[in-house]
Design an enzyme around this catalytic site. Structure first.
Site, PDB file in Angstrom:
ATOM      1  N   GLU A 141       0.914  -1.221  -0.483  1.00 40.80           N
ATOM      2  CA  GLU A 141      -0.364  -0.145  -0.243  1.00 40.80           C
ATOM      3  C   GLU A 141       1.480   1.746  -0.098  1.00 40.80           C
ATOM      4  OE1 GLU A 141      -3.647   2.197   2.522  1.00 40.80           O
ATOM      5  OE2 GLU A 141      -3.599   0.303   2.854  1.00 40.80           O
ATOM      6  N   GLU A 155       4.790   5.383   3.490  1.00 37.30           N
ATOM      7  CA  GLU A 155       3.905   6.578   4.023  1.00 37.30           C
ATOM      8  C   GLU A 155       5.355   7.486   4.426  1.00 37.30           C
ATOM      9  OE1 GLU A 155       2.405   9.688   4.939  1.00 37.30           O
ATOM     10  OE2 GLU A 155       0.865   7.825   3.633  1.00 37.30           O
ATOM     11  N   ASP A 202      -2.475  11.621  -3.581  1.00 30.11           N
ATOM     12  CA  ASP A 202      -2.899  13.161  -3.766  1.00 30.11           C
ATOM     13  C   ASP A 202      -2.562  13.174  -4.929  1.00 30.11           C
ATOM     14  OD1 ASP A 202      -2.272  16.057  -4.181  1.00 30.11           O
ATOM     15  OD2 ASP A 202      -0.765  16.133  -2.674  1.00 30.11           O
ATOM     16  N   TYR A 209     -10.278  10.201   3.906  1.00 29.45           N
ATOM     17  CA  TYR A 209     -10.203  11.274   3.327  1.00 29.45           C
ATOM     18  C   TYR A 209     -11.499  10.655   2.097  1.00 29.45           C
ATOM     19  CZ  TYR A 209      -5.301  11.107   4.085  1.00 29.45           C
ATOM     20  OH  TYR A 209      -4.089  10.965   4.852  1.00 29.45           O
ATOM     21  N   GLU A 210     -12.607   9.026   1.981  1.00 27.63           N
ATOM     22  CA  GLU A 210     -13.804   8.654   1.549  1.00 27.63           C
ATOM     23  C   GLU A 210     -14.722   9.647   2.468  1.00 27.63           C
ATOM     24  OE1 GLU A 210     -15.131   4.930  -0.077  1.00 27.63           O
ATOM     25  OE2 GLU A 210     -14.967   5.361   2.425  1.00 27.63           O
TER      26      GLU A 210
END
Length: 232
Positions: free
Chosen positions: A63, A88, A137, A213-214
């Protein structure tokens, strides 16, 4: 279509590295716990990525840009037989994930806290079963589109590390980035979009936990697209 040629430029794909100061516990995790989970591309590359984990794993899932880590933690918990690699660079997000990994005692997560392209170039060919790029992003200004992670260069990286039949899953609430990704994958030629009808890209992935974010996108009136590509 943009003819992206950038092979690596850390500043191109993400912005700031750190937000508000870490709490003492978070700082301790970054100092004492992160090294035990961190993959070091400067080190020797294992022949089998399963050897990175202290528990048996039969597949590997990557991921890129896990944000708060909600999705990564959810997937690692529901599929303990899969080894996860989370990338990340944002320090505060990494600290949050480490706290959850320690709290839940998840043994099937490894992490990388820098430029994902470096890790992708380090990974063995045909070693990954699935790549997740979820709400990356969008760099919404057209002049910044070259900074989007989806590019011909990075799709070639995906194609190299994915096993034949491996999956690339992409989610976004930004129409221009969804279209951008569809166009780039079609132009690459090594990825088959699996959708046959609108429900296939409007329906979240199986056992999808949702992300912050969703939730923000829905509050602001934007719907999301969930794209699945097979590596051919």
């Amino acid at each position: 279509m943009d003819t992206e040629r950038r092979s690596r430029a850390t500043e191109a794909f993400f912005g700031r590295r750190k937000g508000k100061p870490l709490r003492d516990r978070q700082s301790d995790l970054m100092t004492a716990f992160l090294p035990s989970l961190r993959i070091d591309p400067a080190g020797a590359r294992p022949d089998d990525l399963a050897s990175l984990y202290p528990v048996p794993v039969s597949s590997i899932r990557l991921e890129i840009g896990f944000g708060g880590g909600e999705h990564l933690v959810h997937r690692a918990g529901e599929t303990p037989g899969t080894g996860f690699i989370g990338v990340e660079p944002f320090v505060n997000s990494m600290a949050k994930l480490l706290a959850r990994v320690e709290e839940l005692d998840l043994k099937n997560i490894r992490v990388y806290d820098d430029d994902a392209t470096v890790l992708l170039d380090w990974l063995p060919e045909g070693s990954i079963d699935q790549i997740d790029l979820l709400y990356p992003d969008p760099w919404p200004k057209k002049k910044h589109w070259k900074r989007r992670f989806v590019s011909q260069v990075n799709l070639q990286r995906f194609h190299r590390v994915l096993k034949p039949g491996g999956l690339f899953c992409f989610a976004s609430d930004i129409d221009t980035y969804v279209n951008w990704t569809l166009q780039h994958c079609a132009a690459h030629g090594g990825f088959h979009w699996t959708a046959k009808e609108p429900a296939d890209w409007l329906t979240p992935f199986s056992t999808w936990p949702g992300t912050r974010y969703e939730a923000k996108a829905r509050r602001e009136g934007r719907s999301s697209a969930y794209l699945t590509f097979v590596r051919v």
